[in-house]
Design a protein around this motif. Sequence first.
Motif, PDB file in Angstrom:
ATOM      1  N   ALA A  21      -2.502  41.130  23.892  1.00  0.00           N
ATOM      2  CA  ALA A  21      -1.483  40.422  23.114  1.00  0.00           C
ATOM      3  C   ALA A  21      -0.127  40.376  23.885  1.00  0.00           C
ATOM      4  CB  ALA A  21      -1.417  41.441  21.812  1.00  0.00           C
ATOM      5  N   ALA A  22       0.175  41.312  24.766  1.00  0.00           N
ATOM      6  CA  ALA A  22       1.143  41.615  25.605  1.00  0.00           C
ATOM      7  C   ALA A  22       1.214  40.339  26.626  1.00  0.00           C
ATOM      8  CB  ALA A  22       1.642  42.797  26.228  1.00  0.00           C
ATOM      9  N   LEU A  23       0.078  40.084  27.211  1.00  0.00           N
ATOM     10  CA  LEU A  23      -0.212  39.070  28.293  1.00  0.00           C
ATOM     11  C   LEU A  23      -0.109  37.755  27.637  1.00  0.00           C
ATOM     12  CD1 LEU A  23      -3.148  40.366  30.853  1.00  0.00           C
ATOM     13  CD2 LEU A  23      -0.810  39.420  31.314  1.00  0.00           C
ATOM     14  N   VAL A  24      -0.565  37.772  26.555  1.00  0.00           N
ATOM     15  CA  VAL A  24      -0.457  36.358  26.014  1.00  0.00           C
ATOM     16  C   VAL A  24       0.914  36.120  25.630  1.00  0.00           C
ATOM     17  CG1 VAL A  24      -0.983  34.944  23.738  1.00  0.00           C
ATOM     18  CG2 VAL A  24      -2.736  36.261  24.766  1.00  0.00           C
ATOM     19  N   LEU A  25       1.577  36.920  25.131  1.00  0.00           N
ATOM     20  CA  LEU A  25       3.043  36.607  24.747  1.00  0.00           C
ATOM     21  C   LEU A  25       3.930  36.257  26.101  1.00  0.00           C
ATOM     22  CD1 LEU A  25       3.868  39.350  22.148  1.00  0.00           C
ATOM     23  CD2 LEU A  25       3.758  36.552  21.788  1.00  0.00           C
ATOM     24  N   LEU A  26       3.516  37.203  27.193  1.00  0.00           N
ATOM     25  CA  LEU A  26       4.394  37.091  28.401  1.00  0.00           C
ATOM     26  C   LEU A  26       3.946  35.533  28.878  1.00  0.00           C
ATOM     27  CD1 LEU A  26       6.024  39.145  29.590  1.00  0.00           C
ATOM     28  CD2 LEU A  26       4.282  39.345  31.412  1.00  0.00           C
ATOM     29  N   ILE A  27       2.665  35.068  28.957  1.00  0.00           N
ATOM     30  CA  ILE A  27       2.393  33.895  29.747  1.00  0.00           C
ATOM     31  C   ILE A  27       3.217  32.743  28.743  1.00  0.00           C
ATOM     32  CG2 ILE A  27       0.399  32.243  30.028  1.00  0.00           C
ATOM     33  CD1 ILE A  27      -1.257  34.738  30.726  1.00  0.00           C
ATOM     34  N   GLY A  28       3.085  32.825  27.369  1.00  0.00           N
ATOM     35  CA  GLY A  28       3.749  32.046  26.599  1.00  0.00           C
ATOM     36  C   GLY A  28       5.155  31.879  27.006  1.00  0.00           C
ATOM     37  N   ALA A  29       6.107  32.953  26.980  1.00  0.00           N
ATOM     38  CA  ALA A  29       7.177  33.092  27.395  1.00  0.00           C
ATOM     39  C   ALA A  29       7.600  32.134  28.731  1.00  0.00           C
ATOM     40  CB  ALA A  29       7.704  34.313  27.314  1.00  0.00           C
ATOM     41  N   ALA A  30       6.615  32.601  29.740  1.00  0.00           N
ATOM     42  CA  ALA A  30       6.856  32.018  31.055  1.00  0.00           C
ATOM     43  C   ALA A  30       6.723  30.410  31.092  1.00  0.00           C
ATOM     44  CB  ALA A  30       5.903  32.793  31.893  1.00  0.00           C
ATOM     45  N   VAL A  31       5.778  29.938  30.306  1.00  0.00           N
ATOM     46  CA  VAL A  31       5.491  28.404  30.100  1.00  0.00           C
ATOM     47  C   VAL A  31       6.723  27.960  29.267  1.00  0.00           C
ATOM     48  CG1 VAL A  31       4.027  26.893  29.254  1.00  0.00           C
ATOM     49  CG2 VAL A  31       2.841  28.577  30.257  1.00  0.00           C
ATOM     50  N   PHE A  32       7.088  28.318  28.507  1.00  0.00           N
ATOM     51  CA  PHE A  32       8.270  28.008  27.586  1.00  0.00           C
ATOM     52  C   PHE A  32       9.594  27.885  28.553  1.00  0.00           C
ATOM     53  CE2 PHE A  32      11.951  28.565  24.906  1.00  0.00           C
ATOM     54  CZ  PHE A  32      11.768  27.575  23.915  1.00  0.00           C
ATOM     55  N   ALA A  33       9.745  28.925  29.272  1.00  0.00           N
ATOM     56  CA  ALA A  33      10.852  29.169  30.154  1.00  0.00           C
ATOM     57  C   ALA A  33      10.790  27.990  31.164  1.00  0.00           C
ATOM     58  CB  ALA A  33      11.119  30.657  30.783  1.00  0.00           C
ATOM     59  N   TYR A  34       9.636  27.769  31.801  1.00  0.00           N
ATOM     60  CA  TYR A  34       9.627  26.876  32.892  1.00  0.00           C
ATOM     61  C   TYR A  34       9.873  25.414  32.396  1.00  0.00           C
ATOM     62  CZ  TYR A  34       7.715  24.020  36.451  1.00  0.00           C
ATOM     63  OH  TYR A  34       7.768  22.910  37.560  1.00  0.00           O
ATOM     64  N   VAL A  35       9.121  25.009  31.130  1.00  0.00           N
ATOM     65  CA  VAL A  35       9.315  23.905  30.348  1.00  0.00           C
ATOM     66  C   VAL A  35      10.928  23.683  30.152  1.00  0.00           C
ATOM     67  CG1 VAL A  35       8.858  22.314  28.405  1.00  0.00           C
ATOM     68  CG2 VAL A  35       6.915  23.615  29.757  1.00  0.00           C
ATOM     69  N   ARG A  36      11.209  24.570  29.691  1.00  0.00           N
ATOM     70  CA  ARG A  36      13.042  24.255  29.364  1.00  0.00           C
ATOM     71  C   ARG A  36      13.769  24.301  30.639  1.00  0.00           C
ATOM     72  NH1 ARG A  36      13.635  23.840  23.763  1.00  0.00           N
ATOM     73  NH2 ARG A  36      15.961  23.843  24.453  1.00  0.00           N
ATOM     74  N   SER A  37      13.083  24.595  31.844  1.00  0.00           N
ATOM     75  CA  SER A  37      14.042  24.843  32.930  1.00  0.00           C
ATOM     76  C   SER A  37      14.289  23.615  33.643  1.00  0.00           C
ATOM     77  CB  SER A  37      13.520  25.928  33.849  1.00  0.00           C
ATOM     78  OG  SER A  37      12.556  25.347  34.390  1.00  0.00           O
ATOM     79  N   GLY A  38      15.500  23.365  34.432  1.00  0.00           N
ATOM     80  CA  GLY A  38      15.390  22.019  35.106  1.00  0.00           C
ATOM     81  C   GLY A  38      14.394  21.802  36.070  1.00  0.00           C
ATOM     82  N   ASN A  39      13.827  22.868  36.736  1.00  0.00           N
ATOM     83  CA  ASN A  39      12.717  22.719  37.663  1.00  0.00           C
ATOM     84  C   ASN A  39      11.597  21.948  37.293  1.00  0.00           C
ATOM     85  OD1 ASN A  39      12.027  23.705  40.191  1.00  0.00           O
ATOM     86  ND2 ASN A  39      10.993  25.389  39.783  1.00  0.00           N
ATOM     87  N   ALA A  40      11.128  22.114  35.920  1.00  0.00           N
ATOM     88  CA  ALA A  40       9.959  21.117  35.641  1.00  0.00           C
ATOM     89  C   ALA A  40      10.351  19.769  35.672  1.00  0.00           C
ATOM     90  CB  ALA A  40       9.570  21.740  34.087  1.00  0.00           C
ATOM     91  N   TRP A  41      11.733  19.331  35.629  1.00  0.00           N
ATOM     92  CA  TRP A  41      12.067  18.061  35.571  1.00  0.00           C
ATOM     93  C   TRP A  41      12.606  17.544  36.955  1.00  0.00           C
ATOM     94  CZ3 TRP A  41      10.973  15.209  31.274  1.00  0.00           C
ATOM     95  CH2 TRP A  41      10.574  15.797  30.191  1.00  0.00           C
ATOM     96  N   ALA A  42      12.340  18.233  37.799  1.00  0.00           N
ATOM     97  CA  ALA A  42      12.897  18.108  39.452  1.00  0.00           C
ATOM     98  C   ALA A  42      14.517  17.947  39.280  1.00  0.00           C
ATOM     99  CB  ALA A  42      12.155  16.690  39.754  1.00  0.00           C
ATOM    100  N   ILE A  43      15.271  18.334  38.418  1.00  0.00           N
ATOM    101  CA  ILE A  43      16.663  18.365  38.547  1.00  0.00           C
ATOM    102  C   ILE A  43      17.444  18.945  39.714  1.00  0.00           C
ATOM    103  CG2 ILE A  43      18.789  19.313  37.639  1.00  0.00           C
ATOM    104  CD1 ILE A  43      17.486  18.941  34.640  1.00  0.00           C
TER     105      ILE A  43
END
Length: 211
Positions: A21-43
Amino acid sequence: MAQIFTTQADARLRLALIVGAALVLLIGAAVFAYVRSGNAWAIGRPAAQPIPFSHAVHAGDLGLDCRFCHAGVERRTDAGMPSAETCLGCHERVWNVTAQFAPLRAAIARRAAVEWSSVSRLPDHARFDHAAHSQAGVTCESCHGKVQEMPRTARAETLSMGFCLDCHRNPAAGTQPAAAPAVRPHGLQSLRYEHYGVEVSPLTRCSTCHR
Ligand code: HEC
Ligand code: HEC
Ligand code: HEC
Ligand code: HEC
Ligand code: HEC
């Protein structure tokens, strides 16, 4: 009732469930953080260009107006790109001797435009219009950042649907007060307004930005 699992197996199962359960939450949080970060949009990441053009030199130091090279911004959907001749107006003397201007020579020989890479291009299903925004008083900077300070052009905002909607929901906040647009219902929108008193801003309607 008889015990089916040994206490040890039971403990292992619990541990596995908690770790899982902790892994699922962690991976979810990592994906969310990446999508919200400028990196995903090549800023902030410049694209490879045929000529190492610098806005900091031309729009910053030399103080050239954006419209000198992007003549369409106030009248057309596309801002437009400068022709090789526009560059040569100043670089006539240096272009023949410096290798970095070779793509200008090639473009003129081919009677074509220099093939600049884009850092702002939207997917084909989305529609954008420079004239509408210029006329509503939205500055270049609100979408492209401080271009006049960039030695190499890079994306400054996500230009995601969320970014567009943030302003379209409340355009007065994002535009210069004097030019705050009257959001005018039109077409089907005005019909709906007159008949049912329901107002849906045309600026947040899907068809405004999607074909
Ligand atoms: C001397 C000509 C010149 C001037 C002046 C100029 N630009 Fe540009 N601009 C270019 C060229 C050439 C490119 C393509 C190369 C690059 O991206 O650096 C470009 C690219 C851009 C891009 C990226 C477009 C894309 O497809 O991603 C933006 C945004 C932009 N310019 C905005 C501005 C703004 C804002 C100003 C005024 C502050 C300005 N430019 C002034 C020549 C110019
Ligand atoms: C109004 C005149 C003018 C126009 C138009 C102009 N340039 Fe320049 N450009 C200059 C000057 C002046 C410099 C030298 C600046 C310096 O050395 O500080 C320069 C420098 C450059 C350099 C070297 C930059 C560097 O980082 O050292 C490149 C490459 C260049 N220009 C490309 C272009 C291209 C491509 C265009 C057309 C999109 C263009 N220029 C249009 C005046 C102009
Ligand atoms: C409301 C956001 C917004 C504003 C304001 C805006 N742009 Fe853009 N610009 C974009 C988007 C989005 C694209 C990509 C368009 C596409 O892919 O259809 C773009 C593309 C460009 C391009 C690429 C080439 C082209 O022909 O479109 C240039 C150059 C450019 N903008 C310059 C400018 C300048 C100069 C200004 C200010 C006068 C400006 N933009 C104002 C969002 C904006
Ligand atoms: C800072 C504010 C702001 C941002 C950011 C912004 N817009 Fe707009 N947009 C406006 C305003 C204001 C108008 C209304 C202009 C009018 O009333 O004619 C508009 C109008 C439009 C129109 C309608 C043009 C027409 O045909 O009349 C389209 C399409 C559009 N925007 C697309 C986008 C897209 C796509 C993005 C994101 C890449 C975006 N806008 C980002 C403020 C913004
Ligand atoms: C103000 C302009 C604007 C409006 C209004 C708008 N969109 Fe978008 N939409 C965009 C832009 C820009 C993108 C592309 C973002 C990217 O991926 O670069 C996009 C992307 C999408 C995508 C692709 C998936 C994604 O998230 O990238 C879908 C699906 C979508 N929009 C559906 C809708 C629906 C449904 C509506 C109406 C409820 C709507 N849009 C209204 C600008 C808009």
